[in-house]
Write an enzyme that holds these catalytic residues in place. Structure first.
Site, PDB file in Angstrom:
ATOM      1  N   PRO A   9       0.800  -1.228   0.000  1.00 38.00           N
ATOM      2  CG  PRO A   9      -0.174  -1.148   2.107  1.00 38.00           C
ATOM      3  CD  PRO A   9       0.491  -2.080   1.147  1.00 38.00           C
ATOM      4  NE  ARG A  17       4.025   6.367   1.723  1.00 39.11           N
ATOM      5  CZ  ARG A  17       4.328   5.140   2.048  1.00 39.11           C
ATOM      6  NH1 ARG A  17       4.813   4.312   1.148  1.00 39.11           N
ATOM      7  NH2 ARG A  17       4.133   4.715   3.274  1.00 39.11           N
TER       8      ARG A  17
HETATM    9  C1  DQA Z   1       8.309   0.953   3.612  1.00 39.81           C
HETATM   10  C2  DQA Z   1       8.459   1.136   5.127  1.00 39.81           C
HETATM   11  C3  DQA Z   1       7.142   0.840   5.821  1.00 39.81           C
HETATM   12  O1  DQA Z   1       7.294   0.985   7.221  1.00 39.81           O
HETATM   13  C4  DQA Z   1       6.083   1.801   5.349  1.00 39.81           C
HETATM   14  O2  DQA Z   1       4.839   1.496   5.954  1.00 39.81           O
HETATM   15  C5  DQA Z   1       5.968   1.849   3.876  1.00 39.81           C
HETATM   16  C6  DQA Z   1       7.185   1.799   3.061  1.00 39.81           C
HETATM   17  C7  DQA Z   1       9.599   1.341   2.858  1.00 39.81           C
HETATM   18  O3  DQA Z   1       9.691   0.973   1.693  1.00 39.81           O
HETATM   19  O4  DQA Z   1      10.469   2.010   3.408  1.00 39.81           O
HETATM   20  O5  DQA Z   1       4.889   2.041   3.334  1.00 39.81           O
HETATM   21  O6  DQA Z   1       8.054  -0.409   3.345  1.00 39.81           O
END
Ligand code: DQA
Length: 147
Positions: A9, A17
């Site tokens: 997600p 983002r």
């Molecule tokens: C993420 C790290 C996760 O904690 C976060 O919820 C994300 C992206 C990353 O790629 O750094 O959505 O997986």
């Protein structure tokens, strides 16, 4: 040799983002990086999938069974909550590598647990989108060595 790259997600919102954490490059850039790195690493095909829905991610993992040789997965927020994704990775039994764009180990306490990691042979964090290229190289090396 085929790799399936699975993204959870909000990764479709890359670029927009939290750019201070995830950078300015977009999801389309991520797809391009995977295609280019995959080809360089020796994959005939790299399929890149993204969904905001946990069940769709489980379906994608299940769909890799018999159709892909290995998985690169960034389950995003589901990393920290989803036993279903862990169980799906275990069910298909394909070599899998976990990727996080950010250095999750330096972030909040709730990001310190990863369920998916328990079914992955390696984890790459904090390398930005280039972490996907790194993961595909590791996966290709592993698959070639296993032959
Ligand atoms: C993420 C790290 C996760 O904690 C976060 O919820 C994300 C992206 C990353 O790629 O750094 O959505 O997986």
């Amino acid at each position: 040799m085929k790799a399936l790259v699975i993204n959870g997600p909000n990764l479709n919102m890359l670029g927009q983002r939290e750019p201070d954490i995830y950078g300015r490059r977009t999801y389309d850039d991520l797809v391009q990086i995977c295609q280019d790195a995959g080809r360089r690493a020796g994959f005939d095909e790299v399929e890149v999938f993204q969904s905001n829905h946990e069940g769709a991610l489980v379906d994608a993992i299940q769909g890799a069974w018999g159709t892909a040789d290995g998985i690169v997965i960034n389950p995003a927020a589901y990393t920290h909550t989803s036993v279903a994704i862990l169980d799906a990775l275990k069910a298909v039994g394909l070599p899998a590598i976990e990727v996080h764009i950010s250095a999750v180990e330096q972030r909040e306490d709730f990001r310190q647990i990863s369920y998916a990691r328990m079914a992955c042979m390696a984890t790459i964090t904090g390398e930005g989108l280039d972490g996907y290229a790194h993961a595909l190289e590791l996966l290709a090396t592993h698959l070639k060595d296993a032959k």
